[in-house]
Design a protein around this motif. Structure first.
Motif, short mmCIF file in Angstrom:
data_model
loop_
_atom_site.label_atom_id
_atom_site.label_comp_id
_atom_site.label_asym_id
_atom_site.label_seq_id
_atom_site.Cartn_x
_atom_site.Cartn_y
_atom_site.Cartn_z
N TYR A 1 25.43 16.77 45.02
CA TYR A 1 25.20 17.60 43.61
C TYR A 1 24.82 19.06 44.86
N LEU A 2 23.98 19.09 44.64
CA LEU A 2 23.58 20.62 45.45
C LEU A 2 24.47 21.24 46.52
N THR A 3 25.17 20.46 47.55
CA THR A 3 25.98 21.29 48.27
C THR A 3 27.19 22.60 47.36
N SER A 4 26.64 22.10 46.06
CA SER A 4 28.21 23.07 44.90
C SER A 4 27.49 24.52 45.49
N THR A 5 26.25 24.59 45.64
CA THR A 5 25.77 25.72 45.77
C THR A 5 25.14 26.24 47.03
N TYR B 1 21.12 28.45 31.93
CA TYR B 1 20.74 27.20 32.69
C TYR B 1 22.12 26.30 32.22
N PHE B 2 22.94 25.43 32.88
CA PHE B 2 23.61 24.45 32.68
C PHE B 2 23.50 23.96 33.86
N LEU B 3 23.66 22.05 33.33
CA LEU B 3 24.16 20.80 34.67
C LEU B 3 23.10 21.30 36.20
N GLY B 4 21.77 21.96 36.05
CA GLY B 4 21.00 21.97 36.93
C GLY B 4 21.77 23.08 37.72
N MET B 5 22.17 23.62 37.02
CA MET B 5 22.15 25.73 37.92
C MET B 5 21.71 26.55 37.26
N GLU B 6 20.74 27.47 37.72
CA GLU B 6 20.53 28.10 37.11
C GLU B 6 21.37 29.55 38.13
N ILE B 7 22.00 30.11 36.50
CA ILE B 7 22.43 31.36 36.41
C ILE B 7 22.03 32.59 35.35
N PHE C 1 25.47 35.75 40.08
CA PHE C 1 24.30 34.52 40.71
C PHE C 1 23.81 33.16 40.59
N ILE C 2 24.75 31.69 41.14
CA ILE C 2 24.11 30.59 40.64
C ILE C 2 23.14 30.21 41.75
N SER C 3 22.08 29.50 41.45
CA SER C 3 21.70 28.35 41.59
C SER C 3 20.78 27.55 41.49
N GLN C 4 19.96 27.04 42.43
CA GLN C 4 19.48 25.11 41.93
C GLN C 4 18.24 25.50 42.07
N ASN C 5 17.60 25.70 42.77
CA ASN C 5 15.79 26.31 42.93
C ASN C 5 15.11 24.86 42.12
#
Length: 159
Positions: free
Chosen positions: A78-82, A9-15, A23-27
């Protein structure tokens, strides 16, 4: 520098790192935004912008709170990154940050309601394992068809 192992987990992104890829998500981040704007129980939608919906500066209706609107737009950007499929809608909505109306704010909240699908209950109660598997398979097929059409549009490929 310290090695803390595999990043999860880094900067709101789950890795999620596997042998098949990263795989990266922002759930979790999306759920936090839903809670922040009190939309945990909102009705989910599949498309961020209504068909033939045109937004303009001269829209009728009341004036929305600029600070709240800017926070919502910033979080969604910020969610548009994923979720690159939201980029057009977010760039359109960010044009009204200086003077948002209630219509602009409602449209931004509609974009946020896309993420509520993760937390909703199953709509159908299956009576057997076979029926449950059929429902899941049909949902997966629908997602695969949508993804195929999205990728064809993205890369301008004709079927």
């Amino acid at each position: 520098m310290t090695d803390r192992g595999v990043m999860s987990y880094f900067l709101g992104m789950e890795i999620n790192q596997t042998d098949h890829g990263i795989f990266i998500s922002q759930n979790k981040y999306a759920e936090e935004i839903l809670r922040k704007f009190k939309m945990e129980n909102c009705k989910p939608t599949e498309v961020p912008l209504g068909v033939n919906e045109k937004l303009s500066k001269e829209y009728g209706g009341g004036k929305a709170n600029e600070g709240t609107y800017r926070r919502l737009i910033g979080n969604l950007l910020y969610l548009t990154s994923t979720r690159p499929d939201l980029m057009f809608t977010m760039s359109l909505l960010s044009r009204f940050m200086h003077s948002p109306s209630d219509i602009h704010f409602k449209t931004a909240k509609r974009v946020l309601s896309i993420f509520s699908w993760n937390s909703r209950k199953q709509e159908v109660v299956s009576q057997s394992i076979a029926e449950a598997e059929y429902i899941v398979t049909a949902a997966a097929a629908n997602q695969a068809i949508w993804l195929r059409k999205f990728l064809c549009d993205l890369f301008q490929i004709r079927l």
